[in-house]
Design a protein around this motif. Structure first.
Motif, mmCIF file in Angstrom:
data_model
loop_
_atom_site.group_PDB
_atom_site.id
_atom_site.type_symbol
_atom_site.label_atom_id
_atom_site.label_comp_id
_atom_site.label_asym_id
_atom_site.label_seq_id
_atom_site.Cartn_x
_atom_site.Cartn_y
_atom_site.Cartn_z
ATOM 1 N N GLN A 175 -14.142 29.167 -39.684
ATOM 2 C CA GLN A 175 -13.209 28.053 -39.514
ATOM 3 C C GLN A 175 -13.582 26.856 -40.382
ATOM 4 O O GLN A 175 -12.723 26.205 -40.968
ATOM 5 N N ASP A 211 -4.738 17.221 -29.785
ATOM 6 C CA ASP A 211 -4.189 17.377 -28.436
ATOM 7 C C ASP A 211 -4.863 16.362 -27.519
ATOM 8 O O ASP A 211 -5.985 16.559 -27.053
ATOM 9 N N ASP A 266 -3.060 24.692 -27.970
ATOM 10 C CA ASP A 266 -3.648 25.984 -28.319
ATOM 11 C C ASP A 266 -2.947 27.134 -27.605
ATOM 12 O O ASP A 266 -2.756 28.211 -28.176
ATOM 13 N N THR A 273 -3.965 30.701 -29.306
ATOM 14 C CA THR A 273 -5.310 30.603 -29.850
ATOM 15 C C THR A 273 -6.241 29.978 -28.804
ATOM 16 O O THR A 273 -5.800 29.478 -27.780
ATOM 17 N N SER A 274 -7.513 30.012 -29.091
ATOM 18 C CA SER A 274 -8.483 29.344 -28.228
ATOM 19 C C SER A 274 -9.610 28.820 -29.100
ATOM 20 O O SER A 274 -9.855 29.330 -30.197
ATOM 21 N N SER A 275 -10.272 27.797 -28.602
ATOM 22 C CA SER A 275 -11.339 27.166 -29.367
ATOM 23 C C SER A 275 -12.662 27.305 -28.630
ATOM 24 O O SER A 275 -12.756 26.932 -27.459
ATOM 25 N N ASN A 282 -14.984 22.101 -28.405
ATOM 26 C CA ASN A 282 -13.981 21.081 -28.162
ATOM 27 C C ASN A 282 -14.577 19.703 -28.431
ATOM 28 O O ASN A 282 -15.684 19.585 -28.969
ATOM 29 N N GLN A 302 -9.955 23.734 -35.236
ATOM 30 C CA GLN A 302 -9.537 25.121 -35.364
ATOM 31 C C GLN A 302 -8.293 25.206 -36.240
ATOM 32 O O GLN A 302 -7.562 24.228 -36.398
ATOM 33 N N GLY A 360 -4.771 26.948 -36.478
ATOM 34 C CA GLY A 360 -3.810 27.659 -35.656
ATOM 35 C C GLY A 360 -2.751 28.345 -36.484
ATOM 36 O O GLY A 360 -3.006 28.853 -37.580
ATOM 37 N N TYR A 406 -6.066 21.804 -35.894
ATOM 38 C CA TYR A 406 -5.853 21.068 -34.655
ATOM 39 C C TYR A 406 -7.172 20.896 -33.917
ATOM 40 O O TYR A 406 -8.120 21.667 -34.101
ATOM 41 N N ALA A 446 -8.437 20.843 -30.125
ATOM 42 C CA ALA A 446 -7.977 21.199 -28.792
ATOM 43 C C ALA A 446 -8.324 20.101 -27.793
ATOM 44 O O ALA A 446 -9.336 19.414 -27.925
#
Length: 295
Positions: free
Chosen positions: A4, A64, A73, A78-80, A83, A99, A101, A107, A109
């Motif tokens: 990433q 966010d 997300d 997706t997931s991170s 954070n 991350q 997306g 973005y 999260a």
């Protein structure tokens, strides 16, 4: 697994829709997306509007900032692993918590770390600002998706931004709450300018009727203008896309909602002042204004 941090470095060094001459001497524009009540499609609008700007050659970072109901997300499937918490406590760098997306959209999260952001020491806030600035200075837009309503945290984000887009629907409660948000923020020093987007409308006429109600009352009682940027149609494909966890502008690019969001982005970029140099505060100015807010 794709690196990433490496992908982000590649992204921010890639050419954008604005050349270096155009970008010289200007900062990222800081936008907040807000609503008077929940359930109006605010986060979905934020995500697809950001993707539309990206499609038009702009570099966009989505933050966010919804403390209670962060779901950018989730909308992308997706997931991170990291954070904001990991950044604030110096465990990870900004590049590591960002991350990529849908369509490579960067973005940050929401969730863990957001509440801590409002109780940091001056030293830690300076660190946070420096970290975000490292990425934000390479972006054309940093978009904060705030929570719904008039929480202290939301008001701080809105009050510090260059501009706020307020999302409403034709429902009477949504209209009333949207005006309430504008009314409260209008009383702040150096009030943030608003633009209005009416979501889930049957047609353009309905969006104009909703906008006229809010703008008329704001003009009469607040002596302020709230221009209508545009609307997004009621579209069953939006719900289908949410269930698939794919942004509707990508899942159904020819749907009514997707065409509307593209038209909104084009209209926004074409308006006077949107891309003028020297008119924006940038992330550093955003942080200074954000810290001054005590409401």
């Amino acid at each position: 697994m794709k690196d990433q941090a490496a992908s982000l470095r590649s992204l921010v060094s890639a050419p954008s829709g604005l050349d270096k001459t155009q970008r010289s001497g200007r900062s990222s524009k800081i936008l907040t997306i807000a609503s008077g009540k929940g359930g109006v499609g605010k986060s979905n609008f934020t995500l697809n509007f950001a993707l539309a700007l990206q499609t038009l050659g702009r570099k966009v970072l989505v933050f966010d900032a919804d403390i209670g109901m962060a779901n950018i997300d989730v909308l992308m499937g997706t997931s991170s692993p990291y954070n904001l918490y990991h950044l604030l406590y110096r465990q990870k760098s900004i590049q590591e918590i960002i991350q990529l997306g849908a369509n490579g959209l960067p973005y940050i999260a929401g969730g863990s770390g957001m509440k801590e952001l409002f109780s940091l020491s001056d030293r830690d806030l300076e660190f946070f600002a420096e970290q975000v600035e490292m990425v934000a200075q390479e972006m054309d837009y940093v978009i904060f998706d705030t929570g719904a309503g008039l929480s202290r945290e939301n008001m701080k984000f809105i009050g510090a931004a260059d501009e706020c887009m307020i999302i409403t629907t034709p429902e009477p409660t949504s209209i009333t709450d949207a005006y309430a948000l504008v009314k409260v923020m209008h009383g702040q020093e150096n009030a943030t300018p608003f633009r209005m987007i009416v979501n889930r409308v049957e047609n353009e006429q309905e969006s104009e009727q909703v906008a006229d109600k809010i703008a008329g009352v704001a003009k009469r009682f607040l002596q302020t203008d709230i221009p209508l940027l545009g609307y997004v149609s009621e579209d069953p494909n939006v719900v289908k896309a949410v269930k698939r966890q794919v942004p509707y502008s990508l899942a159904y690019p020819h749907s009514k909602a997707s065409r509307d969001i593209q038209r909104l982005a084009l209209r926004y970029l074409a308006e006077p002042g949107v891309n003028e140099a020297g008119t924006l505060t940038g992330i550093r100015g955003f942080m200074k204004k954000w810290l001054r807010k005590t409401t």
